[in-house]
Design a protein around this motif. Structure first.
Motif, PDB file in Angstrom:
ATOM      1  N   ASP A 196       0.830  -1.204   0.000  1.00 45.76           N
ATOM      2  CA  ASP A 196       0.000   0.000   0.000  1.00 45.76           C
ATOM      3  C   ASP A 196       0.865   1.255   0.000  1.00 45.76           C
ATOM      4  N   ARG A 197       1.944   1.228   0.762  1.00 49.80           N
ATOM      5  CA  ARG A 197       2.832   2.392   0.775  1.00 49.80           C
ATOM      6  C   ARG A 197       3.472   2.610  -0.597  1.00 49.80           C
ATOM      7  N   ALA A 198       3.827   1.524  -1.276  1.00 50.17           N
ATOM      8  CA  ALA A 198       4.387   1.646  -2.619  1.00 50.17           C
ATOM      9  C   ALA A 198       3.348   2.197  -3.590  1.00 50.17           C
ATOM     10  N   ALA A 199       2.109   1.755  -3.449  1.00 46.11           N
ATOM     11  CA  ALA A 199       1.041   2.240  -4.325  1.00 46.11           C
ATOM     12  C   ALA A 199       0.807   3.734  -4.138  1.00 46.11           C
ATOM     13  N   VAL A 200       0.813   4.181  -2.892  1.00 43.64           N
ATOM     14  CA  VAL A 200       0.630   5.602  -2.598  1.00 43.64           C
ATOM     15  C   VAL A 200       1.799   6.411  -3.172  1.00 43.64           C
ATOM     16  N   SER A 201       3.006   5.901  -3.040  1.00 42.27           N
ATOM     17  CA  SER A 201       4.184   6.602  -3.563  1.00 42.27           C
ATOM     18  C   SER A 201       4.133   6.701  -5.085  1.00 42.27           C
TER      19      SER A 201
ATOM     20  N   ALA B 180       1.904   9.517  -5.988  1.00 39.65           N
ATOM     21  CA  ALA B 180       2.401  10.831  -5.581  1.00 39.65           C
ATOM     22  C   ALA B 180       3.368  11.433  -6.592  1.00 39.65           C
ATOM     23  N   GLY B 181       4.001  10.580  -7.400  1.00 38.80           N
ATOM     24  CA  GLY B 181       4.855  11.088  -8.462  1.00 38.80           C
ATOM     25  C   GLY B 181       6.277  11.417  -8.064  1.00 38.80           C
ATOM     26  N   ASP B 182       6.684  11.102  -6.836  1.00 38.79           N
ATOM     27  CA  ASP B 182       8.054  11.321  -6.382  1.00 38.79           C
ATOM     28  C   ASP B 182       8.849  10.048  -6.694  1.00 38.79           C
ATOM     29  N   GLU B 183       9.674  10.086  -7.739  1.00 39.54           N
ATOM     30  CA  GLU B 183      10.344   8.881  -8.215  1.00 39.54           C
ATOM     31  C   GLU B 183      11.273   8.278  -7.170  1.00 39.54           C
ATOM     32  N   ALA B 184      12.003   9.122  -6.449  1.00 38.12           N
ATOM     33  CA  ALA B 184      12.937   8.606  -5.438  1.00 38.12           C
ATOM     34  C   ALA B 184      12.185   7.922  -4.298  1.00 38.12           C
TER      35      ALA B 184
ATOM     36  N   TYR C 255       9.202   6.670  -4.474  1.00 41.98           N
ATOM     37  CA  TYR C 255       8.576   5.474  -5.053  1.00 41.98           C
ATOM     38  C   TYR C 255       9.571   4.326  -5.115  1.00 41.98           C
ATOM     39  N   ARG C 256      10.786   4.596  -5.594  1.00 45.34           N
ATOM     40  CA  ARG C 256      11.797   3.560  -5.694  1.00 45.34           C
ATOM     41  C   ARG C 256      12.125   2.974  -4.316  1.00 45.34           C
ATOM     42  N   GLU C 257      12.232   3.852  -3.323  1.00 39.07           N
ATOM     43  CA  GLU C 257      12.524   3.373  -1.973  1.00 39.07           C
ATOM     44  C   GLU C 257      11.382   2.518  -1.436  1.00 39.07           C
ATOM     45  N   ALA C 258      10.142   2.940  -1.657  1.00 40.87           N
ATOM     46  CA  ALA C 258       8.989   2.177  -1.183  1.00 40.87           C
ATOM     47  C   ALA C 258       8.902   0.825  -1.885  1.00 40.87           C
ATOM     48  N   VAL C 259       9.248   0.803  -3.155  1.00 41.07           N
ATOM     49  CA  VAL C 259       9.239  -0.456  -3.915  1.00 41.07           C
ATOM     50  C   VAL C 259      10.292  -1.416  -3.366  1.00 41.07           C
ATOM     51  N   ASP C 260      11.506  -0.907  -3.134  1.00 36.19           N
ATOM     52  CA  ASP C 260      12.564  -1.764  -2.592  1.00 36.19           C
ATOM     53  C   ASP C 260      12.186  -2.327  -1.220  1.00 36.19           C
ATOM     54  N   LEU C 261      11.592  -1.490  -0.389  1.00 39.04           N
ATOM     55  CA  LEU C 261      11.190  -1.951   0.939  1.00 39.04           C
ATOM     56  C   LEU C 261      10.074  -2.990   0.855  1.00 39.04           C
TER      57      LEU C 261
END
Length: 410
Positions: A308-313, A316-320, A322-328
């Motif tokens: 869910d956090r990755a989806a929200v990121s 939001a359009g913040d690529e950095a 988003y990438r961090e949320a995806v990795d986590l």
């Protein structure tokens, strides 16, 4: 009755039980036919149709696009309940669920509008990405080529889970024009598409995860996109569907073995009680399996919050960020996978200790729980996950951004 009343714990949100209430009668209906489908190789076309009619397949869509606006965590909680009813059905919908997840994270535009309307109408999507044999790891033999009227698709796929029941098939292909990977959507009923139920695995036998063939299938410009534009947390999402399915199998194990033990009168002369339901050793076996199912469910729902956090990121359009949320999210899934898999595989084996030889009778189909759990746990090899997690813990190494299967260097 809520899952709290059954000691499975609270759902992921305050409104979860209200959301789940509309689907639980459908889950119960699916569960009633699960053993018959398993023992006769009956395909779950009707259960999937019931879910489509109930709105289950569009639950993740926002309400203003025809869905229920469910969070990812709510979807995974629902999948645990559906998998308790019949894990084959969840697996058959896995590709559709991932496809919808990608659509709900797109900005509003032509592609989102097109697919939101299709999904809201109850149309579903199957999968055709994996190629077997000498297929290359870094591309596809399946090709999307130009024709006089647009493009045509040609190729062969295996592990085409859910495609036999779907309205559309999501196909991975190489675009001839520039050798890039594209995601192609074709109607299952289109000319040149053949889906064959030749899946011969010993588990998840109702998923029809066999062959799909594509011969000069016409593809419109609206129905293929570059694969790199899809949601980045797709590996974690698709894997967590497996883990939710495993958690549901754990609950099904408890349902089945508890019913047998509660009504069984036969016991052994060296048992600790005259009835199995009063035997502390039998109760210990059942209790340990239930604890495994509880832990598996809790781990899945915790991991789903990361998605869910990755989806929200993403939105939001913040690529950095988003990438961090995806990795986590990927790391949390890697941490969850070996533990959930082993918990349920062990429970599916140990359940037989609570009953004895009669538990092996084919009519009970108790072996399906182990076969299905073992099959699900084999999709994304567990042996790699501990290394990825350890590399992060020791060296701060981010997890692989994507992974594929095939012949290296082919």
């Amino acid at each position: 009755m809520t899952r709290i009343d059954q000691a499975w714990g609270a759902g992921p949100t305050n409104r979860y039980d209200e959301l789940a209430a509309r689907f639980r009668p459908v889950f119960d209906r699916i569960a009633r036919g699960a053993i018959a489908r398993e023992t006769t190789r009956g395909l779950p076309a009707d259960p999937i149709a019931w879910l489509k009619e109930s709105g289950f397949t569009r639950t993740r869509l926002p309400q203003n696009e025809g869905g229920s606006g469910a969070t990812a965590a709510e979807i995974f909680a629902l999948l645990i309940e559906l998998s308790e009813a019949d894990s084959n059905v969840t697996q058959a919908l896995r590709a559709h669920l991932g496809f919808v997840e990608d659509i709900v994270g797109l900005p509003f535009g032509a592609r989102r509008e097109l697919w939101a309307q299709r999904i809201a109408r109850g149309e579903t999507v199957g999968s055709a990405w994996t190629e077997i044999g000498e297929a290359p790891m870094d591309g596809f033999a399946t090709r999307l080529s130009r024709s006089k009227d647009g493009h045509v698709l040609n190729g062969a796929k295996f592990y085409t889970t859910g495609s036999l029941y779907a309205d559309w098939i999501d196909v991975g292909a190489t675009l001839d024009e520039d050798a890039t990977t594209v995601a192609v959507s074709v109607r299952r009923a289109a000319a040149g598409v053949s889906v064959i139920d030749d899946w011969d695995g010993f588990g998840q036998i109702g998923t029809a995860s066999g062959t799909a063939l594509f011969k000069d299938v016409p593809v419109s410009a609206d129905d293929f996109v570059k694969e790199e534009g899809r949601f980045l947390y797709s590996p974690a999402f698709y894997q967590l569907v497996h883990l939710a399915t495993l958690a549901g199998i754990g609950r099904a194990i408890i349902r089945d073995v508890s019913q047998i033990v509660a009504t069984r009168r036969r016991t052994y002369s060296n048992a600790a009680a005259d009835l199995p339901r009063a035997d502390p050793q039998v109760l210990q076996v059942v209790g340990r399996a239930r604890s495994a199912a509880y832990a598996a469910s809790a781990i899945v729902l915790q991991t789903a919050r990361a998605l869910d956090r990755a989806a929200v990121s993403r939105l939001a359009g913040d690529e950095a960020a988003y990438r961090e949320a995806v990795d986590l999210a990927e790391l949390e899934t890697c941490q969850a996978l070996p533990i959930v898999s082993q918990l349920i595989i062990d429970a599916a084996s140990q359940l037989f200790d609570a009953v004895g030889a009669s538990a092996t009778r084919k009519g009970l189909a108790l072996d399906r729980h182990w076969r299905n759990a073992r099959t699900l746990a084999s999709h994304n090899p567990r042996i790699y996950k501990d290394r990825i997690v350890g590399d992060y813990a020791v060296n701060g190494t981010a997890p692989p951004q994507q992974w594929q299967i095939g012949v290296a260097g082919a």
